[in-house]
Scaffold this active site. Structure first.
Site, short mmCIF file in Angstrom:
data_model
loop_
_atom_site.label_atom_id
_atom_site.label_comp_id
_atom_site.label_asym_id
_atom_site.label_seq_id
_atom_site.Cartn_x
_atom_site.Cartn_y
_atom_site.Cartn_z
N ASN A 44 0.87 -1.18 0.00
CA ASN A 44 0.00 0.00 0.00
C ASN A 44 0.91 1.23 0.00
O ASN A 44 1.52 1.57 1.01
CB ASN A 44 -0.88 -0.04 1.26
CG ASN A 44 -1.82 1.15 1.34
OD1 ASN A 44 -1.77 2.05 0.49
ND2 ASN A 44 -2.66 1.17 2.35
N ARG A 61 -2.81 -2.12 -3.24
CA ARG A 61 -4.00 -1.32 -2.98
C ARG A 61 -3.99 -0.13 -3.94
O ARG A 61 -2.99 0.61 -4.00
CB ARG A 61 -3.99 -0.81 -1.54
CG ARG A 61 -5.16 0.07 -1.28
CD ARG A 61 -5.15 0.66 0.09
NE ARG A 61 -6.36 1.45 0.27
CZ ARG A 61 -6.40 2.57 0.95
NH1 ARG A 61 -5.32 3.05 1.53
NH2 ARG A 61 -7.53 3.23 1.07
N HIS A 71 -13.10 3.07 0.64
CA HIS A 71 -13.06 2.04 1.71
C HIS A 71 -13.73 0.74 1.23
O HIS A 71 -14.18 -0.06 2.05
CB HIS A 71 -13.83 2.49 2.97
CG HIS A 71 -13.16 3.53 3.80
ND1 HIS A 71 -13.89 4.45 4.54
CD2 HIS A 71 -11.86 3.79 4.06
CE1 HIS A 71 -13.06 5.25 5.20
NE2 HIS A 71 -11.82 4.88 4.92
N ARG A 74 -12.02 15.64 8.34
CA ARG A 74 -12.88 16.03 7.21
C ARG A 74 -14.28 16.35 7.69
O ARG A 74 -14.79 15.73 8.61
CB ARG A 74 -12.95 14.90 6.18
CG ARG A 74 -11.63 14.54 5.56
CD ARG A 74 -11.83 13.56 4.41
NE ARG A 74 -10.58 12.93 4.05
CZ ARG A 74 -10.37 11.62 4.06
NH1 ARG A 74 -11.35 10.77 4.35
NH2 ARG A 74 -9.20 11.14 3.72
#
Ligand code: AMP
Length: 400
Positions: free
Chosen positions: A7, A90, A179, A240
């Site tokens: 990743n 990923r 996700h 966020r």
């Protein structure tokens, strides 16, 4: 079969080496501060932890150090890198083209590059990692596992923004969701826990970590999700803002004399838990402050819980009969008080949390609903790397 999962972020690489036959993680680690002073590799093998400091100029050097560490006589777990049979990567954005994990070819690399427009912070480092890994492990299959793929089953009435339609036609401006690997993993695990066939499993999965998203899953397929064109939309997150009135952008630009890039930074980095509380983006810190009497920290927790509860209500309407609400991610798996706050009040929807069962359940799978709750409430630790490794085996063996 040994599978290396990678990743790659802009200045970091996370990895795990799986022995798929024994369903075991042989080693894992994180290399941070690539191209910066103080780069360091934190490597773990059999719960032994090693810290290796070395100047790392770029992702090629990062991959080389990771592979060297995996075969090292002191830290290593394999004798030679030729023992690695496949590599899973990923990748954040697969646009509308990738509905499932794919064997990486030059065509796939071109497509990931094209979608960099849609994920400018994530796809470019993902690609650097793919190229670097392909150059050092040239003879094995590499597989891309996309964060967006699970959500490609979302119907057009849920993914279309009410903007002039030509923006979708010209720019593919729509809701994508993220996700996906985590939502897919916990959906599969939930089906097992519920003892239901996956295609007859209806769940609302709540991935609550530093980034948070909720997904409505009907018949094992994503039919709606809270993140949108970018990961900014949806519930409140660590930094966020989630859903806000778009007109706030024009108001703030005027009041703060701020540029669009400043406002982007405010929405992504200075909002959410940290923005409301002024304390931290970390739920543990916010809770500590709230317990010590900090009113804004308390408010941040209340806004967070309320927003998740609203999504659960909305997705119940989208799905109809919900078999389980699933909690995962750092907050979902560990913040027992937050699960209780979110679920309290959802009894009219047939979701009844058992406070006594919920309170002690941390970091492991379990059912925290009362025995008579028509909808189960499940806690399931996510494992995106395991999902990537298992996709890699499947795609690589199909390709042989
Ligand atoms: P993640 O991004 O999945 O690693 O999740 C990070 C979030 O999980 C942070 O907000 C942490 O504060 C939160 N978290 C982790 N452990 C706990 C815990 N024991 N109690 C409350 N929040 C936690």
């Amino acid at each position: 079969m040994l599978v290396l999962v990678i990743n790659c972020g802009s200045s970091s690489v996370k990895y795990q080496l799986f022995d798929m036959a024994r369903q075991e993680v042989l080693a894992k680690g994180l290399l941070e501060k690539i191209g910066q002073p103080g780069s360091v590799l934190q490597h773990e093998r059999n719960s032994e932890k090693f810290s290796i400091e070395k100047v790392i100029a770029n992702h090629n050097e990062a991959l080389a150090l990771i592979l060297q560490t995996l075969v090292d006589s002191t830290f290593g777990v394999i004798k030679d890198i030729s023992e690695i049979n496949a590599v899973g990567h990923r990748v954040v954005h697969g646009g509308e083209e990738f509905v499932e994990s794919s064997l990486i070819t030059d065509h796939v690399i071109d497509a990931i590059e094209r979608f960099s427009d849609l994920a400018p912070l994530h796809n470019p480092p993902n690609l650097i990692g793919i190229r670097a890994a392909r150059s050092v492990l040239a003879c094995v299959p590499h597989v891309a596992v996309f964060d967006t793929a699970f959500h490609q089953t979302i119907p057009s009435h849920a993914f279309t923004y009410a903007l002039p339609y030509e923006y979708y036609q010209q720019f593919r401006l729509r809701r994508y969701g993220f996700h996906g690997t985590s939502h897919r993993y916990v959906t599969m695990m939930a089906a097992r826990m519920l003892n239901r066939p996956l295609d007859e499993t209806n769940v609302i999965t709540c991935h609550l970590g530093n980034g948070c998203s909720i997904t409505a899953v009907a018949g094992g397929r994503s039919i709606d999700t809270s993140m949108g064109f970018t990961p900014l939309e949806g519930v409140v997150m660590g930094t966020r803002c989630g859903d806000i009135d778009p007109a706030i952008t024009f108001f703030l630009a005027d009041k703060l004399n701020a540029s669009l890039s400043d406002i982007n930074n405010i929405y992504n980095k200075k909002s959410g838990l940290i923005g409301i509380s002024g304390v931290s983006n970390d739920m543990r810190e916010v809770r500590k402050a709230a317990e010590a009497g900090n009113v804004r920290a308390r408010l941040a927790i209340e806004v967070f819980a309320y927003r998740v509860r609203k999504y659960i209500g909305a997705y119940t309407a989208a799905i109809g009969r919900v078999h389980a609400v699933v909690f995962t991610g750092g907050i979902g798996e560990n913040a027992t008080f937050m699960r209780e706050m979110i679920m309290t009040g959802l009894k009219p929807l047939g979701m009844i949390i058992d406070a006594a069962v919920n309170a002690p359940l941390r970091a492991k799978a379990g059912d925290v609903a009362t025995p008579d709750s028509p909808t189960r409430i499940l806690v399931i630790p996510t494992d995106e790397e395991k999902m990537i490794a298992s996709d890699t085996v499947e795609v690589a063996s199909r390709a042989r």
